[in-house]
Design a protein around this motif. Structure first.
Motif, mmCIF file in Angstrom:
data_model
loop_
_atom_site.group_PDB
_atom_site.id
_atom_site.type_symbol
_atom_site.label_atom_id
_atom_site.label_comp_id
_atom_site.label_asym_id
_atom_site.label_seq_id
_atom_site.Cartn_x
_atom_site.Cartn_y
_atom_site.Cartn_z
ATOM 1 N N VAL A 178 100.162 121.645 51.442
ATOM 2 C CA VAL A 178 101.162 121.586 52.514
ATOM 3 C C VAL A 178 101.019 120.263 53.247
ATOM 4 N N ASP A 179 102.113 119.751 53.732
ATOM 5 C CA ASP A 179 102.080 118.486 54.467
ATOM 6 C C ASP A 179 102.091 118.744 55.976
ATOM 7 N N HIS A 180 101.057 119.438 56.438
ATOM 8 C CA HIS A 180 100.862 119.739 57.857
ATOM 9 C C HIS A 180 99.367 119.680 58.167
ATOM 10 N N TRP A 181 99.046 119.461 59.443
ATOM 11 C CA TRP A 181 97.675 119.606 59.926
ATOM 12 C C TRP A 181 97.584 120.881 60.753
ATOM 13 N N TYR A 182 96.439 121.556 60.697
ATOM 14 C CA TYR A 182 96.215 122.760 61.499
ATOM 15 C C TYR A 182 94.954 122.616 62.343
ATOM 16 N N ASN A 183 95.113 122.843 63.637
ATOM 17 C CA ASN A 183 94.028 122.955 64.620
ATOM 18 C C ASN A 183 93.305 121.652 64.971
ATOM 19 N N ILE A 184 93.393 120.628 64.140
ATOM 20 C CA ILE A 184 92.715 119.372 64.491
ATOM 21 C C ILE A 184 93.566 118.601 65.500
ATOM 22 N N ALA A 185 92.901 118.007 66.512
ATOM 23 C CA ALA A 185 93.649 117.343 67.588
ATOM 24 C C ALA A 185 93.226 115.897 67.814
ATOM 25 N N SER A 186 91.912 115.599 67.743
ATOM 26 C CA SER A 186 91.484 114.215 67.984
ATOM 27 C C SER A 186 90.087 113.977 67.451
ATOM 28 N N ILE A 187 89.793 112.708 67.205
ATOM 29 C CA ILE A 187 88.445 112.229 66.887
ATOM 30 C C ILE A 187 88.092 111.179 67.924
ATOM 31 N N ASP A 188 86.972 111.390 68.618
ATOM 32 C CA ASP A 188 86.492 110.447 69.619
ATOM 33 C C ASP A 188 85.191 109.802 69.155
ATOM 34 N N ILE A 189 84.986 108.563 69.570
ATOM 35 C CA ILE A 189 83.780 107.809 69.255
ATOM 36 C C ILE A 189 82.976 107.619 70.540
ATOM 37 N N LYS A 190 81.673 107.876 70.472
ATOM 38 C CA LYS A 190 80.798 107.614 71.619
ATOM 39 C C LYS A 190 80.242 106.212 71.477
ATOM 40 N N THR A 191 80.424 105.389 72.498
ATOM 41 C CA THR A 191 80.058 103.991 72.359
ATOM 42 C C THR A 191 79.646 103.377 73.698
ATOM 43 N N THR A 192 78.811 102.376 73.620
ATOM 44 C CA THR A 192 78.481 101.558 74.800
ATOM 45 C C THR A 192 79.322 100.287 74.786
ATOM 46 N N GLN A 193 79.969 100.015 73.642
ATOM 47 C CA GLN A 193 80.814 98.831 73.508
ATOM 48 C C GLN A 193 82.267 99.267 73.665
ATOM 49 N N GLN A 194 82.732 99.307 74.900
ATOM 50 C CA GLN A 194 84.068 99.813 75.183
ATOM 51 C C GLN A 194 85.129 99.007 74.442
ATOM 52 N N PHE A 195 86.067 99.694 73.784
ATOM 53 C CA PHE A 195 87.173 99.023 73.125
ATOM 54 C C PHE A 195 88.487 99.536 73.694
ATOM 55 N N GLU A 196 89.535 98.785 73.468
ATOM 56 C CA GLU A 196 90.855 99.178 73.932
ATOM 57 C C GLU A 196 91.344 100.392 73.143
ATOM 58 N N VAL A 197 92.043 101.277 73.819
ATOM 59 C CA VAL A 197 92.660 102.425 73.153
ATOM 60 C C VAL A 197 94.144 102.442 73.517
ATOM 61 N N ILE A 198 94.993 102.398 72.486
ATOM 62 C CA ILE A 198 96.443 102.390 72.671
ATOM 63 C C ILE A 198 97.000 103.740 72.233
ATOM 64 N N ALA A 199 97.714 104.403 73.117
ATOM 65 C CA ALA A 199 98.379 105.663 72.779
ATOM 66 C C ALA A 199 99.871 105.408 72.651
ATOM 67 N N ALA A 200 100.475 105.945 71.595
ATOM 68 C CA ALA A 200 101.915 105.787 71.378
ATOM 69 C C ALA A 200 102.599 107.136 71.545
ATOM 70 N N LEU A 201 103.479 107.229 72.526
ATOM 71 C CA LEU A 201 104.254 108.441 72.783
ATOM 72 C C LEU A 201 105.624 108.265 72.143
ATOM 73 N N GLY A 202 105.991 109.175 71.233
ATOM 74 C CA GLY A 202 107.254 108.968 70.558
ATOM 75 C C GLY A 202 107.786 110.190 69.847
ATOM 76 N N ASN A 203 108.844 109.942 69.044
ATOM 77 C CA ASN A 203 109.492 110.993 68.268
ATOM 78 C C ASN A 203 109.221 110.767 66.782
ATOM 79 N N SER A 204 110.161 111.121 65.925
ATOM 80 C CA SER A 204 109.919 111.039 64.481
ATOM 81 C C SER A 204 109.719 109.614 63.984
ATOM 82 N N ILE A 205 110.264 108.628 64.682
ATOM 83 C CA ILE A 205 110.098 107.242 64.247
ATOM 84 C C ILE A 205 108.643 106.819 64.431
ATOM 85 N N THR A 206 107.981 107.359 65.433
ATOM 86 C CA THR A 206 106.548 107.122 65.603
ATOM 87 C C THR A 206 105.741 108.063 64.721
#
Length: 392
Positions: A178-206
């Motif tokens: 099936v071409d769906h995901w179930y129950n998984i929501a995010s993967i986070d990294i624990k780090t002391t070297q802070q990096f930029e995080v970009i979130a994209a809010l969108g519809n089907s084009i995103t």
């Protein structure tokens, strides 16, 4: 106190302060995320998820050595029982690098129950997550799973489901796919070297409508690759989604706190949504346009209150698609003109400018689209690389 003892004490104090300082500077940053949704029967597997194993594949952005997985049962119609979950480097299709496989734990145990309406995190785990790699997440479900799960319909990757409890060496060849995901929501990294995080809010084009299944060629994938995996890129697009009301799943205004403000380490937000509101407007295109502008202002204000920079993206053309009328096009042009001249956001990404036909600004370039609404991989590549140049 002798000089030797004094220096030893100073050294010990400095070491202690250094350790405390390092611990205090550690934080969670997002590497991958998806927007969770309520799941109708048409998007559920043929059989219940109960006592079955599902292998799901994701494309991460930034890498790290310590990670955790967030699971969601926000829209589940009952509790979700899980016997175990293991992660591994994905290779081709359902295959994994077995040697890389590691089981996740939850308060030290392999099994966990996600209560109805809630989300939870796994314990942190040491794992060599490489930038831009494919990661497989295999969930072994227990006896009790919801009739309507929490999923993401537009995974653009294939998930593989077999009966019983799997192990890293289990064969998924004869799986339901099936071409769906179930129950998984995010993967986070624990780090002391802070990096930029970009979130994209969108519809089907995103979300990636028009991309090639399993090829990871959404515009956000090209963005992450152009930024060389040094930045977290989180795709919170949902197919058919609206900003204000209607459409598929919760509209952006309603899901904003969970899907954007609930992510870890977000420093920049790209809002690229509104075409479904305009395309669905009936005899009220002017009102729709003004309401969209007020919604953008509301979301910008919320993001700014959390210290998040906001970039607004112009709405791309749709002449040749059923969405097109002269009134809808007037609304799109009105909203885009406001976006280009607004003083509320921190910047703009003019997707409309780079994908429109130079001879007809109401229409996408022929080579960028098959349905004159969604982009194809060539169009998404152009968008992702263009956005990277702006967001660097």
């Amino acid at each position: 106190m002798t000089k030797k003892i004094f220096l030893s004490a100073v050294f010990s104090l400095c070491m202690t302060v250094g350790v405390v300082s390092a611990q205090q500077s550690e934080k969670w940053e997002g590497s991958w995320a998806t927007a969770v949704e309520w799941t109708g029967q048409g998007d559920m597997p043929k059989e219940s998820l109960s006592n079955r194993a599902i292998r799901q594949i994701i494309h991460v952005s930034a890498g790290g050595n310590t990670l955790r997985l967030q699971l969601s049962n926000v829209f589940g119609s009952s509790d979700t029982e899980i016997r175990s979950i293991y992660i591994a480097d994905a290779t081709e299709g359902h295959f994994i690098d077995v040697k890389s496989a590691k089981y996740l734990t939850f308060d030290g145990k392999k099994n966990v129950t996600i209560p109805k309406g809630e989300s939870l995190y796994s314990d942190e785990i040491a794992y060599n997550l490489k930038p831009l790699q494919l990661l497989s997440i295999t969930i072994n479900y227990g006896d009790k799973t919801p009739e309507n799960a929490t999923s993401h319909r537009g995974s653009r990757t294939t998930s593989y489901i077999i009966k019983g409890e799997s192990k890293p060496k289990s064969d998924f060849e004869a799986s339901e796919r099936v071409d769906h995901w179930y129950n998984i929501a995010s993967i986070d990294i624990k780090t002391t070297q802070q990096f930029e995080v970009i979130a994209a809010l969108g519809n089907s084009i995103t979300d990636g409508r028009g991309t090639t299944t399993n090829k990871q060629n959404r515009w956000t994938d090209f963005l992450a690759e152009s930024l060389e995996g040094k930045v977290g890129v989180l795709n919170l697009g949902i197919g058919g989604n609206c900003v204000i009301k209607g459409g598929l799943s919760e509209p952006a205004l309603k899901r904003f706190d969970r899907d954007i403000l609930g992510q870890k380490g977000v420093s920049t937000l790209v809002i690229f949504e509104g075409v479904n509101d305009i395309g669905g407007a009936k005899n009220n295109s002017e009102e729709c346009a003004n309401n969209l502008i007020e919604a953008y202002r509301e979301m910008i204000s919320k993001a700014h209150s959390k210290g998040i920079k906001v970039y607004l993206a112009t709405i791309t053309p749709f002449k040749g698609n059923s969405y097109f009328t002269i009134f809808h096009e007037a609304a799109r042009q009105y909203v885009n003109e406001w976006i280009r001249n607004n003083k509320d956001s921190d910047g703009i990404i003019d997707f409309d400018l780079i994908v429109r036909d130079p001879k007809d600004h109401a229409k996408l370039k022929d080579e960028f689209s098959d349905d004159y609404l969604h982009l194809n991989p060539k169009g998404y590549e152009t968008m992702g690389k263009y956005a990277a140049d702006i967001l660097k």
